[in-house]
Structure formats: C-alpha cells, structure tokens
Design an enzyme around this catalytic site. Structure first.
Site, short mmCIF file in Angstrom:
data_model
loop_
_atom_site.label_atom_id
_atom_site.label_comp_id
_atom_site.label_asym_id
_atom_site.label_seq_id
_atom_site.Cartn_x
_atom_site.Cartn_y
_atom_site.Cartn_z
N GLY A 198 31.66 42.23 44.69
CA GLY A 198 31.10 43.35 45.35
C GLY A 198 31.80 44.33 45.81
N ASN A 199 31.38 45.20 47.35
CA ASN A 199 32.23 45.45 47.65
C ASN A 199 32.80 47.30 46.68
OD1 ASN A 199 35.24 46.41 50.39
ND2 ASN A 199 32.65 46.84 50.51
N HIS A 241 34.69 50.42 39.49
CA HIS A 241 33.02 49.62 39.87
C HIS A 241 32.44 50.29 38.87
CE1 HIS A 241 34.85 47.33 42.82
NE2 HIS A 241 34.66 46.04 42.39
N GLN A 265 40.61 32.94 44.59
CA GLN A 265 41.63 33.48 44.32
C GLN A 265 41.81 33.91 45.59
OE1 GLN A 265 38.62 36.16 42.16
NE2 GLN A 265 39.55 37.85 42.78
N GLY A 305 39.56 46.69 35.35
CA GLY A 305 40.46 47.89 35.99
C GLY A 305 41.64 47.79 35.19
N GLN A 319 46.50 41.29 36.25
CA GLN A 319 45.33 40.71 36.33
C GLN A 319 45.33 40.73 34.59
OE1 GLN A 319 41.85 39.95 38.94
NE2 GLN A 319 40.95 41.28 37.93
N ARG A 335 39.38 47.34 49.70
CA ARG A 335 40.66 46.97 50.77
C ARG A 335 40.85 48.19 51.67
NH1 ARG A 335 43.93 42.20 50.41
NH2 ARG A 335 43.42 40.93 48.41
#
Length: 252
Positions: free
Chosen positions: A30-31, A36, A60, A146, A152, A186
């Site tokens: 989200g956010n 995205h 996480q 991404g 990751q 962030r």
C-alpha cells in the site's frame, strides 16, 4: 476492479479461472506511488489479468515503529490500481495470512545476510515468507518487482529458481521523481527541509566517484550513511535523513 477481503473468497474465485489465461501479479504494502503504477501497467500489457495485493506485512519490519507508522491509504491505493490496469485486488488480514502463528518461514543464508539483510536482521525472512504465501494464493504466470529493491528482487528470483516454482519474475526499472530521487512510500514522511536533503542524496549518490567520496559528501550534509557498497556490477546505498531511511541502487 474486483476486490477480495476474504482469502477463501479469492481462492474459490481463482479456481474458476481457466488455466489458459495468464495472470500477472504485483504484491504491495500500500501507500502506492508511480513506481507501483509502472508494475501494474507492465503486467496489464503482458497478461490476460493483473492481480495485486494490499498487505502491510509485520514480519518484514525489524523496527516496530516503522510498522506502526507505515501509511495506510487504502482508498487512494485502490483508486490508483483501478486507473492502472489492476483487475483483482486481495486485501487479506494478518490472521488469515499467518494462520500458523509465524511458525513457518522462508530463509536464505547467503545474499540475504548482506547489505539490507545485515542492517535489518530478519527483514528478508519476512519478505520471502509473505511472497511465497502470496505466490501460492495467486498462482501467477508472471510476477513484477521494481529494481529499487534490487536485493529483494535477486532473492525472489533465487527463491523461485531454488524451489522450482513455475513463475516468471519480471524486473521493472526504478521510477524516479524529477530530482532523481527514487519513488518510495517513505518519501511522504520527509519534511520539506528533509526532502531537499533527499534530493541532494540522489544527485550525489549517482556521481561517478568512489563510494568513500560519496559517503563523505553525504555525511557533510548531515546524512547518516548505513552503507554504500558495490555488488554484482551495481552500487547500493542505505541512508538516514532524520529517522527516515532511504535506499537506492543503480547499474555501474
């Protein structure tokens, strides 16, 4: 866009879809932002259907305050999904996802111990575990991640290969703001003055200088440098501006 608040409803629906239809999947916490949106659009171009998920995954976050303060913007997120080609969205709750009480986890013992793994113990266990669970629920043809979270991405690619999962992992370029700062959830937490410093971080980090020189310039601005490292032909960084932690990477 069809929304599923209950995992059993999603599972029943997923079983009705023809195996001849391709599903693209882009999981999120989200956010949402332009990064995205780029994943959703990439998926919608390559698949019959695009699936996403909204789940702020507690396992996480190695810092409980980060989890507590992670912005929850469900209505805006669903609108962005609708506008960018998402057909189905799954909104599970924590009890549904972790019916095992966190007893079972996916762990990687090499790459996952470096860089982000070193500075955020347990982070990648949480990431790989939730991604594995979501992959098993969605059963996607392709999954989209991404390059901003490149470590990751490598770990998810490795997990899929090691566990013989029939899923194509697609990487999408980092989406950046006009200043060059990588789009991130962030960024919304930065004050105006911190935002100016973050823009400088992006510029300095991309200079053709040694990691040591870059660190020195960043620290002169009051930025806390957790690491700047080179790995597999890329340069990676994690810094703190106040209490906001930002990461970035690029191909050398």
């Amino acid at each position: 866009m069809q929304i599923f608040h209950n995992l059993n409803e999603w599972i029943r629906f997923r079983n009705t879809l023809s195996p001849d239809l391709s599903l693209g999947f882009a999981p999120t916490m989200g956010n949402l932002h332009a990064g995205h949106a780029s994943l959703f659009l990439a998926s919608s171009k390559e698949n019959h259907y695009t699936v996403s998920s909204l789940f702020v995954n507690p396992t996480q976050f190695n810092n409980p305050d980060d989890y507590k303060h992670y912005p929850r913007t469900v209505d805006a997120d669903l609108e962005l999904m609708t506008q960018n080609g998402v057909d189905f969205c799954i909104l599970p709750n924590e009890n549904e996802i972790y019916t095992d009480g966190y007893a079972y986890q996916v762990q990687e013992n090499r790459l996952g111990q470096l860089m982000e793994g070193k500075h955020r113990p347990g982070h990648f266990n949480g990431v790989l575990t939730i991604v594995m669970k979501l992959f098993n629920l969605v059963k996607p043809t392709r999954a989209y991640f991404g390059e901003k979270d490149y470590q990751q991405l490598l770990l998810i690619q490795g997990m899929v290969k090691a566990l013989f999962m029939d899923i194509e992992i697609k990487s999408c370029p980092t989406v950046r703001e006009k200043s060059g700062l990588a789009c991130s959830s962030r960024n919304n937490r930065l004050t105006p003055s911190q935002r100016e410093i973050a823009d400088e971080f992006a510029k300095i980090f991309h200079q053709n200088k040694s990691s040591a020189m870059i660190s020195k310039e960043l620290e002169a601005l009051g930025i806390t440098v957790e690491y700047i490292e080179e790995f597999q032909g890329r340069r990676f960084a994690a810094v703190k501006i106040g209490d906001i932690r930002l990461i970035d990477n690029y191909l050398l």
